[in-house]
Motif scaffolding. Sequence first.
Motif, short mmCIF file in Angstrom:
data_model
loop_
_atom_site.label_atom_id
_atom_site.label_comp_id
_atom_site.label_asym_id
_atom_site.label_seq_id
_atom_site.Cartn_x
_atom_site.Cartn_y
_atom_site.Cartn_z
N VAL A 13 0.87 -1.17 0.00
CA VAL A 13 0.00 0.00 0.00
C VAL A 13 0.91 1.22 0.00
N GLU A 14 0.62 2.13 -0.90
CA GLU A 14 1.44 3.33 -1.10
C GLU A 14 0.65 4.54 -0.59
N LEU A 15 1.38 5.48 -0.02
CA LEU A 15 0.73 6.69 0.49
C LEU A 15 1.40 7.90 -0.10
N LEU A 16 0.61 8.90 -0.48
CA LEU A 16 1.21 10.13 -1.00
C LEU A 16 0.36 11.33 -0.62
N ALA A 17 1.05 12.33 -0.07
CA ALA A 17 0.38 13.62 0.21
C ALA A 17 1.27 14.72 -0.35
N VAL A 18 0.67 15.61 -1.11
CA VAL A 18 1.41 16.77 -1.63
C VAL A 18 0.57 18.02 -1.41
N ASP A 19 1.19 19.02 -0.85
CA ASP A 19 0.44 20.24 -0.55
C ASP A 19 1.45 21.37 -0.29
N GLN A 20 0.95 22.55 -0.06
CA GLN A 20 1.87 23.61 0.36
C GLN A 20 2.10 23.46 1.86
N GLY A 21 3.39 23.54 2.24
CA GLY A 21 3.71 23.57 3.67
C GLY A 21 3.72 22.25 4.40
N LEU A 22 3.68 21.12 3.69
CA LEU A 22 3.75 19.84 4.39
C LEU A 22 5.18 19.62 4.88
N THR A 23 5.32 19.15 6.10
CA THR A 23 6.65 18.92 6.69
C THR A 23 6.77 17.50 7.21
N PHE A 24 7.96 17.18 7.67
CA PHE A 24 8.20 15.86 8.24
C PHE A 24 7.29 15.60 9.44
#
Length: 333
Positions: free
Chosen positions: A218-229
């Motif tokens: 299962v793969e997870l991906l989040a992309v947005d402005q300002g996402l951090t560790f």
Amino acid sequence: MTITLNTLETQLEDLQQAALAAIADAADLDALEQLRVAYLGKKGQLSNILGGMGKLDPSDRPTVGKLTNEVKAALQTALDTAREALQLARVQAQIAAETIDVTMPGTLRPQGRRHPLASTIDRALDIFVGLGYTVATGPEMESDHYNFSSLNMPKDHPARDMQDTFYLPNGHLLRTHTSPVQIRYMEQNDPPIRVVAPGRVYRRDTVDATHSAVFHQVELLAVDQGLTFTDLKGTIGEFIQQMFGDVEIRFRPSYFPFTEPSAEVDVRWKGNWLEVLGCGMVDPNVLQAVGYDPEVYTGFAAGFGIERFAMVLHQIDDIRRVYASDLRFLRQF
Ligand code: DAH
């Protein structure tokens, strides 16, 4: 020829006795009706006997009349009583026949159930859907581009050796991980992105208790402005908590070509640290390759093996069991 009072009286008494016995013996309502006709009907036995009245001395007639009425009344009463009893018996028999005995054991039909891999995938997806993620899928036959190059692994990149690949005669390959779904999804969608992608993957591994040439990720991906560790840690922490319960978890620095920084996550399971997933911040090169501006957007990704999760959660000792379709195994879930 005249008939004596005595004879008639005897006949009537005999008739009454025989009739009462027959009525008491009647098996059903039809038989009873036949008896009524036979004894009390117009051409029945009672009328028959009374036919002899005319040959009787007139002074005896009232006596016989009275006796006749008594016999009639006795038969009628007996008939009524018997009819009521038979009617009641009929209703009771009907009720008994129609009653459902709810204490009877039912017919047990074998019940199907979810395969432990399917239920583990569903459980993982449910958790991410609960966090606002959308489910995506991609092809199992992939190009070198999507499986490797677009994930920051150009030809001759040493990281390609981490995954022994099945190459197909048509120049394509069987995907070695679900990470190419990240690329395909980003190409088709603009940020913000929250997506979770389950699927089958293939590797030229020697099959043993913990390795299979076909398995699931299962793969997870989040992309947005300002996402951090921190967002990555919070999301993974929440997921692990929902999946495994209240367990200790740790992030270990690691390396993946498509994430920077990268980490592996261990959970403390029955006293041991157990590696359960890889993750990291999406490498700017990967974002750039799909046309996202890495100066504007950041992202995090993660990938994990479903067999591993299922084996830990259900204490399965050999990965081959989950592919063997052995009902003795499958019935335990
Ligand atoms: N694709 C990696 C593998 O199969 C797993 C992985 C690691 C996926 C880190 C990720 C990630 O998305 O960020 O070993």
